[in-house]
Each structure stands twice: as structure tokens, then as C-alpha cells.
Design a protein around this motif. Sequence first.
Motif, PDB file in Angstrom:
ATOM      1  N   ARG A  71       0.828  -1.209   0.000  1.00 41.60           N
ATOM      2  CA  ARG A  71       0.000   0.000   0.000  1.00 41.60           C
ATOM      3  C   ARG A  71       0.863   1.260   0.000  1.00 41.60           C
ATOM      4  O   ARG A  71       0.557   2.248   0.674  1.00 41.60           O
ATOM      5  N   SER A  72       1.928   1.236  -0.757  1.00 46.21           N
ATOM      6  CA  SER A  72       2.830   2.380  -0.827  1.00 46.21           C
ATOM      7  C   SER A  72       2.144   3.570  -1.505  1.00 46.21           C
ATOM      8  O   SER A  72       1.659   3.441  -2.640  1.00 46.21           O
ATOM      9  N   PRO A  73       2.099   4.724  -0.856  1.00 41.41           N
ATOM     10  CA  PRO A  73       1.482   5.905  -1.486  1.00 41.41           C
ATOM     11  C   PRO A  73       2.184   6.316  -2.772  1.00 41.41           C
ATOM     12  O   PRO A  73       1.569   6.942  -3.634  1.00 41.41           O
ATOM     13  N   ALA A  74       3.452   5.980  -2.911  1.00 37.41           N
ATOM     14  CA  ALA A  74       4.207   6.354  -4.108  1.00 37.41           C
ATOM     15  C   ALA A  74       3.975   5.408  -5.277  1.00 37.41           C
ATOM     16  O   ALA A  74       4.526   5.626  -6.363  1.00 37.41           O
ATOM     17  N   HIS A  75       3.151   4.369  -5.068  1.00 44.01           N
ATOM     18  CA  HIS A  75       2.938   3.357  -6.115  1.00 44.01           C
ATOM     19  C   HIS A  75       1.446   3.118  -6.331  1.00 44.01           C
ATOM     20  O   HIS A  75       0.967   1.994  -6.247  1.00 44.01           O
ATOM     21  N   GLN A  76       0.707   4.184  -6.626  1.00 44.54           N
ATOM     22  CA  GLN A  76      -0.737   4.054  -6.778  1.00 44.54           C
ATOM     23  C   GLN A  76      -1.251   4.501  -8.142  1.00 44.54           C
ATOM     24  O   GLN A  76      -2.434   4.751  -8.313  1.00 44.54           O
ATOM     25  N   ASP A  77      -0.355   4.533  -9.128  1.00 45.23           N
ATOM     26  CA  ASP A  77      -0.770   4.855 -10.491  1.00 45.23           C
ATOM     27  C   ASP A  77      -1.436   3.625 -11.100  1.00 45.23           C
ATOM     28  O   ASP A  77      -0.808   2.579 -11.257  1.00 45.23           O
ATOM     29  N   ALA A  78      -2.717   3.746 -11.454  1.00 40.46           N
ATOM     30  CA  ALA A  78      -3.494   2.593 -11.914  1.00 40.46           C
ATOM     31  C   ALA A  78      -2.899   1.956 -13.163  1.00 40.46           C
ATOM     32  O   ALA A  78      -2.898   0.718 -13.298  1.00 40.46           O
ATOM     33  N   GLN A  79      -2.405   2.766 -14.069  1.00 35.83           N
ATOM     34  CA  GLN A  79      -1.830   2.218 -15.300  1.00 35.83           C
ATOM     35  C   GLN A  79      -0.557   1.431 -14.996  1.00 35.83           C
ATOM     36  O   GLN A  79      -0.338   0.345 -15.551  1.00 35.83           O
ATOM     37  N   GLN A  80       0.280   1.961 -14.125  1.00 36.29           N
ATOM     38  CA  GLN A  80       1.508   1.271 -13.766  1.00 36.29           C
ATOM     39  C   GLN A  80       1.232  -0.032 -13.012  1.00 36.29           C
ATOM     40  O   GLN A  80       1.924  -1.027 -13.195  1.00 36.29           O
ATOM     41  N   ILE A  81       0.197  -0.007 -12.163  1.00 37.19           N
ATOM     42  CA  ILE A  81      -0.188  -1.236 -11.464  1.00 37.19           C
ATOM     43  C   ILE A  81      -0.608  -2.300 -12.471  1.00 37.19           C
ATOM     44  O   ILE A  81      -0.188  -3.460 -12.387  1.00 37.19           O
ATOM     45  N   ALA A  82      -1.444  -1.910 -13.440  1.00 37.04           N
ATOM     46  CA  ALA A  82      -1.927  -2.861 -14.442  1.00 37.04           C
ATOM     47  C   ALA A  82      -0.777  -3.423 -15.273  1.00 37.04           C
ATOM     48  O   ALA A  82      -0.727  -4.626 -15.558  1.00 37.04           O
ATOM     49  N   LEU A  83       0.158  -2.559 -15.673  1.00 35.53           N
ATOM     50  CA  LEU A  83       1.301  -3.012 -16.464  1.00 35.53           C
ATOM     51  C   LEU A  83       2.186  -3.973 -15.663  1.00 35.53           C
ATOM     52  O   LEU A  83       2.633  -5.002 -16.177  1.00 35.53           O
ATOM     53  N   SER A  84       2.417  -3.624 -14.402  1.00 32.26           N
ATOM     54  CA  SER A  84       3.253  -4.474 -13.559  1.00 32.26           C
ATOM     55  C   SER A  84       2.590  -5.824 -13.315  1.00 32.26           C
ATOM     56  O   SER A  84       3.246  -6.870 -13.369  1.00 32.26           O
ATOM     57  N   TRP A  85       1.283  -5.809 -13.052  1.00 37.16           N
ATOM     58  CA  TRP A  85       0.583  -7.073 -12.817  1.00 37.16           C
ATOM     59  C   TRP A  85       0.608  -7.954 -14.065  1.00 37.16           C
ATOM     60  O   TRP A  85       0.802  -9.171 -13.990  1.00 37.16           O
ATOM     61  N   ALA A  86       0.412  -7.351 -15.222  1.00 36.18           N
ATOM     62  CA  ALA A  86       0.453  -8.124 -16.461  1.00 36.18           C
ATOM     63  C   ALA A  86       1.840  -8.734 -16.681  1.00 36.18           C
ATOM     64  O   ALA A  86       1.966  -9.891 -17.102  1.00 36.18           O
ATOM     65  N   ASN A  87       2.878  -7.977 -16.374  1.00 36.06           N
ATOM     66  CA  ASN A  87       4.244  -8.482 -16.525  1.00 36.06           C
ATOM     67  C   ASN A  87       4.521  -9.600 -15.521  1.00 36.06           C
ATOM     68  O   ASN A  87       5.137 -10.623 -15.861  1.00 36.06           O
ATOM     69  N   TRP A  88       4.058  -9.419 -14.311  1.00 35.34           N
ATOM     70  CA  TRP A  88       4.212 -10.445 -13.275  1.00 35.34           C
ATOM     71  C   TRP A  88       3.516 -11.735 -13.702  1.00 35.34           C
ATOM     72  O   TRP A  88       4.083 -12.823 -13.633  1.00 35.34           O
ATOM     73  N   SER A  89       2.281 -11.599 -14.191  1.00 35.23           N
ATOM     74  CA  SER A  89       1.527 -12.780 -14.621  1.00 35.23           C
ATOM     75  C   SER A  89       2.192 -13.461 -15.812  1.00 35.23           C
ATOM     76  O   SER A  89       2.173 -14.688 -15.929  1.00 35.23           O
ATOM     77  N   ARG A  90       2.796 -12.677 -16.695  1.00 32.92           N
ATOM     78  CA  ARG A  90       3.512 -13.257 -17.837  1.00 32.92           C
ATOM     79  C   ARG A  90       4.687 -14.108 -17.354  1.00 32.92           C
ATOM     80  O   ARG A  90       4.946 -15.195 -17.890  1.00 32.92           O
ATOM     81  N   HIS A  91       5.380 -13.641 -16.347  1.00 33.83           N
ATOM     82  CA  HIS A  91       6.488 -14.423 -15.797  1.00 33.83           C
ATOM     83  C   HIS A  91       5.992 -15.675 -15.079  1.00 33.83           C
ATOM     84  O   HIS A  91       6.619 -16.734 -15.161  1.00 33.83           O
TER      85      HIS A  91
END
Length: 207
Positions: free
Chosen positions: A118-138
Motif C-alpha cells: 500500500r505504498s502511497p508512491a505506487h498508486q498509479d493505476a496504469q503502472q499497477i496494471a502493467l506491472s501485474w500483467a508483466n508479473w503474470s507473464r512471468h
Amino acid sequence: MLRILGKTTSINVRKVLWTCAELGLSFEQEDWGSGFRSTEVDEFRALNPNAMVPVIRDGEFVLWESNSIIRYLANRYRGDWLYPAEPLARARCDQWIDWQASELNRSWSYAFLALVRRSPAHQDAQQIALSWANWSRHMAIVEQQLARTGAFIAGAAFSLADIPIALSANRWLETPQQHDDFPALDAYLARLAQRDGYREYCRNGTP
């Protein structure tokens, strides 16, 4: 007595604790890191100038970097069954240990900090979606490898490589997000559930 410095909620500390469980090693564990004793103090920096956990002290020998530590423990304490000496088998094992640290870890950073920490510096919705997609790809790469072996990450037998990979899988599954259906991964974790080290240090509900 082997001393392990680092909090048990750290995924990298849990690599070391699980390896000790597999090898039947006695140890003393001290909580260092966020929420516990600060790693920024001179006492800790004298052991690891990066001020990160885990660190081990084995007698007078000091070592940091979790993957280096688990390799050392397997080599030092008759762990050939866990970390094979035969060059091809060891290379397959090392491949997955190194990939977990260099590729899989990197893929989850933003999403994990946003969704779990729940980091306040990491709450950009687009960045979350991109990171999750990359994580799931791995994680799909893990699924494909497990479907290929039908057993464990580096082949037919449990090995040192399964410890970081399973911890990463637990972190992915415990992160509150929609997960892809990975039947080989589910079967893999069911096999690992027979191991005491997995139950104590991986499947503990702590991503």
C-alpha cells in the motif's frame, strides 16, 4: 550456531529459513529490518554494507545475498541431494534461482508495493496494471516449465531452485488481484505441501 539476521516476513529471509529446514540445520534467527531492528546502524552495516537482509553468521564467516546464502548452506552442509554437484543438473537449478532474482523479482515490484505494501508512491493505476500483467507473464513461464517437467521446477526431483520459485508463487497467489488459471502450478504447490519447510516458511499466508 548458525545465526540468521532478518525478519521472517521477508521473502529472501524465508529462502534461508526453508533451506535450513530442508538440511535439518539448527539456527538462531534475529529480527532485523522494517518494523524491527534497523539495518542502517553501524553494527549491521559492518556485516552487510547494503543494509539489507538476510545476513548469516556461520562461526566467523559472514555472508549476504539470499541466493548466495542458500547455495553456501547446501554446499557446506552435505546438501548434494538438494543442490546437485553434477554440472548439467546444477546448471538447470542455477538457471531458475538466478531467473527468480533477476527477472521474476523485477516484474512484481510496482504491483506488489501498490497492492500489498500500500505504498502511497505506487498508486498509479496504469503502472499497477502493467506491472501485474508483466508479473503474470512471468508466472506463465513457471506454469509452462512445471507442465513440461510434471514435477518440480528444475526436473523430476525437488531441488534448491524450488525454494525461491515457490516463495514467488506464494507471493503472486497471496496478492489481491485476479489470477490466471495455472493447473500445473496448483499441482506443484500441492506436492510441496508435503514438505515441512514449505508449510512453515512458504505457505504461511505472508506474501
